[in-house]
Motif scaffolding. Structure first.
Motif, mmCIF file in Angstrom:
data_model
loop_
_atom_site.group_PDB
_atom_site.id
_atom_site.type_symbol
_atom_site.label_atom_id
_atom_site.label_comp_id
_atom_site.label_asym_id
_atom_site.label_seq_id
_atom_site.Cartn_x
_atom_site.Cartn_y
_atom_site.Cartn_z
ATOM 1 N N LEU A 96 -4.988 4.651 4.548
ATOM 2 C CA LEU A 96 -5.152 3.170 3.616
ATOM 3 C C LEU A 96 -4.491 2.343 4.262
ATOM 4 C CD1 LEU A 96 -2.144 3.667 0.654
ATOM 5 C CD2 LEU A 96 -4.714 3.657 0.211
ATOM 6 N N ARG A 97 -4.983 2.681 5.244
ATOM 7 C CA ARG A 97 -5.324 1.529 6.114
ATOM 8 C C ARG A 97 -6.434 1.936 6.810
ATOM 9 N NH1 ARG A 97 -1.421 3.107 10.566
ATOM 10 N NH2 ARG A 97 -3.656 4.450 12.089
ATOM 11 N N LEU A 98 -7.499 2.729 7.021
ATOM 12 C CA LEU A 98 -8.476 2.824 7.517
ATOM 13 C C LEU A 98 -9.555 2.368 6.315
ATOM 14 C CD1 LEU A 98 -9.295 6.014 9.559
ATOM 15 C CD2 LEU A 98 -9.245 3.745 10.618
ATOM 16 N N GLU A 102 -12.315 -1.529 6.192
ATOM 17 C CA GLU A 102 -13.327 -0.986 5.791
ATOM 18 C C GLU A 102 -13.938 -1.691 4.599
ATOM 19 O OE1 GLU A 102 -17.204 0.074 6.297
ATOM 20 O OE2 GLU A 102 -15.583 -0.187 6.791
ATOM 21 N N ALA A 103 -12.561 -1.484 3.860
ATOM 22 C CA ALA A 103 -12.955 -2.963 2.589
ATOM 23 C C ALA A 103 -12.898 -4.207 2.584
ATOM 24 C CB ALA A 103 -10.916 -3.038 0.912
ATOM 25 N N PRO A 109 -11.499 -6.520 -3.051
ATOM 26 C CA PRO A 109 -9.922 -6.489 -2.526
ATOM 27 C C PRO A 109 -9.418 -5.094 -3.043
ATOM 28 C CG PRO A 109 -11.186 -7.897 -4.441
ATOM 29 C CD PRO A 109 -11.810 -7.551 -3.312
ATOM 30 N N MET A 110 -8.545 -4.452 -2.858
ATOM 31 C CA MET A 110 -7.917 -2.941 -3.359
ATOM 32 C C MET A 110 -6.160 -3.493 -3.198
ATOM 33 S SD MET A 110 -9.719 -0.262 -1.023
ATOM 34 C CE MET A 110 -9.245 0.427 -2.063
ATOM 35 N N PRO A 111 -5.994 -3.423 -3.955
ATOM 36 C CA PRO A 111 -4.514 -4.923 -4.124
ATOM 37 C C PRO A 111 -3.743 -3.490 -4.402
ATOM 38 C CG PRO A 111 -5.522 -5.273 -6.180
ATOM 39 C CD PRO A 111 -6.445 -5.009 -5.407
ATOM 40 N N ALA A 112 -4.093 -2.694 -5.367
ATOM 41 C CA ALA A 112 -2.716 -1.114 -5.440
ATOM 42 C C ALA A 112 -3.217 -0.390 -3.977
ATOM 43 C CB ALA A 112 -3.316 0.029 -6.172
ATOM 44 N N ALA A 113 -4.023 -0.293 -3.588
ATOM 45 C CA ALA A 113 -4.636 0.082 -2.130
ATOM 46 C C ALA A 113 -3.212 -0.418 -1.237
ATOM 47 C CB ALA A 113 -5.647 0.853 -1.218
ATOM 48 N N ASP A 118 1.447 -0.252 1.630
ATOM 49 C CA ASP A 118 3.080 -1.004 2.330
ATOM 50 C C ASP A 118 4.243 -0.136 2.129
ATOM 51 O OD1 ASP A 118 1.323 -3.321 2.680
ATOM 52 O OD2 ASP A 118 2.652 -3.916 1.446
ATOM 53 N N ARG A 119 4.402 0.707 0.794
ATOM 54 C CA ARG A 119 5.110 1.316 0.042
ATOM 55 C C ARG A 119 5.354 2.651 1.261
ATOM 56 N NH1 ARG A 119 8.764 -0.155 -2.240
ATOM 57 N NH2 ARG A 119 9.032 1.538 -3.675
#
Length: 150
Positions: A96-98, A102-103, A109-113, A118-119
């Motif tokens: 997810l960090r990668l 890239e986003a 924006p990828m708010p759900a990601a 964070d979770r």
């Protein structure tokens, strides 16, 4: 596949909750919004507002969420089988960090990601690195005070 009686039971619970939610009035917010009392459900092992978790899983994965992904990870959450991990927390966090980097580079924006990332970091902070990423369900339950966590 759930039978017709099981689907009717799930619908009745849903309608009962909707009726409580729509009643408004002077009832406490817990009743107005059909939030189950923790002591009413905690002792009997259910934390699903009165709906059997396996029934809900069957209804959802045999209708709207009829995919291998939903069935696999939904089953892990329902059965609380987070170990051995298919994708451990550190690997999911890294991926997810990668994706987020890239986003950001592409200004997408990828708010759900971001939320899931964070979770996952929160799971690592609890020492749950050895669990499957589907233990996000366990984290949500722990944050809601529905269990003691691991």
């Amino acid at each position: 596949m759930p039978d017709l009686d099981q689907i009717k039971q799930a619908e009745q619970v849903h309608c009962r909750c909707r009726g409580e939610c729509q009643s408004g009035g002077a009832e406490p917010a817990r009743q107005r919004h059909a939030i189950p009392e923790p002591d009413r459900h905690f002792g009997d092992g259910s934390h699903d507002g009165g709906v059997d978790r396996h029934l809900a899983y069957d209804v959802l994965t045999n209708s709207l969420f009829d995919s291998r992904l939903h069935k696999t990870y939904g089953g892990k959450i329902v059965d609380e089988q987070y170990s051995p991990p298919g994708m451990a927390v550190p690997l999911a966090t890294k991926d997810l960090r990668l994706a987020l980097a890239e986003a950001e580079r592409a200004a997408v924006p990828m708010p759900a990601a971001s939320l899931v990332h964070d979770r996952l970091v929160g799971m690592a902070a609890r020492g749950w690195e050895g669990l499957d990423w589907s233990a996000l369900g366990l984290l949500a339950a722990a944050d809601a005070g529905l269990n003691e966590g691991r």
